[in-house]
Design an enzyme around this catalytic site. Structure first.
Site, PDB file in Angstrom:
ATOM      1  N   ARG A 281      12.663  50.682   7.278  1.00 47.53           N
ATOM      2  CA  ARG A 281      12.129  51.400   8.432  1.00 47.53           C
ATOM      3  C   ARG A 281      12.765  50.852   9.703  1.00 47.53           C
ATOM      4  O   ARG A 281      12.842  49.642   9.902  1.00 47.53           O
ATOM      5  CB  ARG A 281      10.602  51.263   8.508  1.00 47.53           C
ATOM      6  CG  ARG A 281       9.912  51.826   7.270  1.00 47.53           C
ATOM      7  CD  ARG A 281       8.403  51.772   7.359  1.00 47.53           C
ATOM      8  NE  ARG A 281       7.810  52.200   6.090  1.00 47.53           N
ATOM      9  CZ  ARG A 281       6.502  52.233   5.856  1.00 47.53           C
ATOM     10  NH1 ARG A 281       5.651  51.871   6.795  1.00 47.53           N
ATOM     11  NH2 ARG A 281       6.052  52.635   4.674  1.00 47.53           N
ATOM     12  N   ARG A 296       6.229  42.763  10.654  1.00 46.89           N
ATOM     13  CA  ARG A 296       6.888  44.046  10.930  1.00 46.89           C
ATOM     14  C   ARG A 296       8.396  43.874  10.743  1.00 46.89           C
ATOM     15  O   ARG A 296       9.093  43.360  11.611  1.00 46.89           O
ATOM     16  CB  ARG A 296       6.571  44.519  12.356  1.00 46.89           C
ATOM     17  CG  ARG A 296       6.878  45.992  12.600  1.00 46.89           C
ATOM     18  CD  ARG A 296       6.404  46.419  13.984  1.00 46.89           C
ATOM     19  NE  ARG A 296       4.965  46.310  14.104  1.00 46.89           N
ATOM     20  CZ  ARG A 296       4.096  47.234  13.703  1.00 46.89           C
ATOM     21  NH1 ARG A 296       4.523  48.343  13.154  1.00 46.89           N
ATOM     22  NH2 ARG A 296       2.799  47.050  13.865  1.00 46.89           N
ATOM     23  N   GLU A 368      -3.587  45.143   8.745  1.00 46.72           N
ATOM     24  CA  GLU A 368      -3.386  46.147   7.706  1.00 46.72           C
ATOM     25  C   GLU A 368      -2.447  45.629   6.611  1.00 46.72           C
ATOM     26  O   GLU A 368      -1.402  45.051   6.889  1.00 46.72           O
ATOM     27  CB  GLU A 368      -2.787  47.412   8.314  1.00 46.72           C
ATOM     28  CG  GLU A 368      -2.518  48.512   7.291  1.00 46.72           C
ATOM     29  CD  GLU A 368      -1.488  49.526   7.755  1.00 46.72           C
ATOM     30  OE1 GLU A 368      -0.846  50.142   6.890  1.00 46.72           O
ATOM     31  OE2 GLU A 368      -1.331  49.691   8.985  1.00 46.72           O
ATOM     32  N   SER A 371      -2.571  51.263   3.166  1.00 43.77           N
ATOM     33  CA  SER A 371      -3.176  52.529   3.586  1.00 43.77           C
ATOM     34  C   SER A 371      -3.224  53.432   2.374  1.00 43.77           C
ATOM     35  O   SER A 371      -2.229  53.558   1.658  1.00 43.77           O
ATOM     36  CB  SER A 371      -2.362  53.201   4.696  1.00 43.77           C
ATOM     37  OG  SER A 371      -2.628  52.631   5.948  1.00 43.77           O
ATOM     38  N   ARG A 409       3.382  41.299   3.274  1.00 44.07           N
ATOM     39  CA  ARG A 409       2.122  40.977   3.961  1.00 44.07           C
ATOM     40  C   ARG A 409       1.162  40.253   3.025  1.00 44.07           C
ATOM     41  O   ARG A 409       0.373  39.416   3.472  1.00 44.07           O
ATOM     42  CB  ARG A 409       1.498  42.254   4.528  1.00 44.07           C
ATOM     43  CG  ARG A 409       2.314  42.830   5.672  1.00 44.07           C
ATOM     44  CD  ARG A 409       1.558  43.867   6.489  1.00 44.07           C
ATOM     45  NE  ARG A 409       2.378  44.356   7.589  1.00 44.07           N
ATOM     46  CZ  ARG A 409       1.941  45.096   8.598  1.00 44.07           C
ATOM     47  NH1 ARG A 409       0.659  45.446   8.636  1.00 44.07           N
ATOM     48  NH2 ARG A 409       2.745  45.484   9.559  1.00 44.07           N
TER      49      ARG A 409
END
Length: 443
Positions: A281, A296, A368, A371, A409
């Site tokens: 990403r 990130r 987070e 999801s 994460r």
């Protein structure tokens, strides 16, 4: 993509539901859509009238010819009607892609159970869990000053400088114990989802075509967030768009595209798929956010869960998939909470989303880590992914996706939650078989 019949039947209601995502933001050019729809209806009505008139005239021509009467005037009219009909057909064919282009930029409609809100401040906590207190319990303090994963990981082989040297910022190199821990986490997650939750493990391409990206909603809306690799054209010319290739932002893309342009038997549903892949990403728009550490990154690993379900079973599947992600956190003995996202914080293709947020002691907050979303028929309509229902008719499936989990994460959370005061890391029992029985990691 939204069902265009919803917009045709009650456009104001659809617009009102879209506005719950973000106030003062236009998702659909209503004036353009309305104009195109009005033109489409006028052309269709006129085309039907032309065809009816041609049919009437054609019925008259035969008998008149048999009587030896002149049909020149009628033939001239028929030819004129045919020419107008063909012209209308050309314009109708042109309107469809214009309507499609408008709809491709429109997000999914929030489910009725989704709280209305602008951003994460309107999200609703559903439950929390900790290894010490179980359901409803918050994380227990470590009893000493928490060190973050950057400091804890360095002696174990976590190397951000090497990542920057090789590729630039937001890339990481892992060596030795930390690389082994990272691999163990991914293997554990895949085994849990396949052996306990019925997912089929898949190996998928890390590079996909534009049709695959469009089918799951990454294109055209989020092209700026993707890493594109275009094939070269002839003589140095740019390649045509249809030959563009993209690094996957998540294995949701290839996994969900398994059913693109397919009609599956109802008995095959639900289809449960999982894969461990790197994800790529560009993180467009995230400058200045989470610049320290692994939170990130441009490249990170994830174990993804995808389900393709009967429309009547998709919300049942959403709850189950959320539990499948929670099972990983519980097995890793990591405190977490489940949050229902509000309308303004959901992803583009989602109708309802739960976020799982893991506790990070060094940040003194939940972050987070997964999801889980129900997209209903939003992706299926783009994909033309269907099943044969009990009445023998083709019906759109529902698609769901969720992280089970983000490996990097999870690594951060294991380091920070299982740290000892001397900087060593206690290995959760669930991971020890993947680390040769090792109980403690030291630099």
């Amino acid at each position: 993509m939204l069902d265009i019949t919803l917009l045709r039947k009650d456009l104001p209601s659809v617009v009102a539901r879209l506005e719950t995502r973000k106030k003062n933001q236009t998702f659909l050019d209503v004036a353009k859509f309305s104009a195109l729809e009005a033109e489409r209806k006028t052309l269709q009505t006129r085309t039907e009238e032309l065809q009816a008139r041609r049919n009437t005239l054609n019925k008259q021509i035969g008998p008149l010819k048999a009587k030896g009467e002149s049909v020149d005037a009628l033939m001239a009219e028929v030819n004129g009607l045919k020419a107008e009909q063909e012209s209308s057909a050309v314009r109708l064919d042109a309107i469809q892609p214009e309507l499609q282009a408008l709809l491709l930029a429109v997000p999914n409609l929030p489910h009725a159970s989704v709280p209305v809100g602008e951003d994460e401040h309107a999200n609703v906590e559903v439950r929390r869990w900790s290894p010490q207190g179980g359901e409803g319990a918050s994380a227990t303090p470590l009893g000493f000053a928490a060190r973050d994963h950057v400091d804890l990981g360095a002696p174990l082989g976590l190397d951000f400088e090497m990542g920057a040297k090789l590729s630039g910022s937001r890339f990481t190199v892992m060596k030795g114990p930390i690389a082994r821990l990272h691999r163990a986490l991914a293997q554990f997650m895949i085994d849990l989802q396949t052996e306990q939750h019925g997912y089929t493990e898949c190996y998928v391409p890390y590079v996909v075509n534009a049709d695959s990206m469009r089918g799951t909603g990454q294109l055209p809306k989020f092209e700026g967030d993707l890493f594109a690799a275009k094939k070269g054209g002839q003589d140095g010319e740019p390649a045509p768009d249809h030959s563009a290739l993209y690094l996957i932002p998540t294995s949701e893309v290839p996994l969900t595209n398994f059913v693109r342009d397919e009609v599956v038997a109802e008995a095959q549903l639900p289809i449960r798929l999982t894969a461990h892949t790197p994800c790529f990403r560009s993180e467009a728009g995230s400058a200045g956010r989470d610049t320290r550490g692994m939170i990130r990154q441009h490249q990170f690993d994830k174990v993804e869960m995808v389900q393709v379900t009967h429309p009547e079973k998709s919300y049942e599947a959403l709850e189950a998939m959320t539990g499948h992600a929670e099972a990983v956190l519980k097995a890793l003995e990591l405190p977490y909470r489940v949050v229902l996202l509000c309308s303004g914080d959901m992803g583009f293709g989602s109708s309802k989303t739960y976020d799982l947020e893991v506790w990070l002691p060094a940040q003194d907050t939940y972050r987070e880590i997964s999801s889980v979303s129900n997209c209903e028929a939003f992706q299926a309509r783009r994909l033309q992914a269907r099943f044969k229902n009990a009445q023998g008719k083709n019906e759109l499936v529902h698609t769901l996706n969720g992280s089970g989990l983000a490996v990097g994460r999870a690594l951060v959370a294991v380091l920070e939650n299982h740290q000892n005061e001397d900087g060593s890391i206690r290995v959760p029992a669930a991971l020890r078989p993947y680390l040769g029985g090792l109980e403690l990691l030291r630099g």
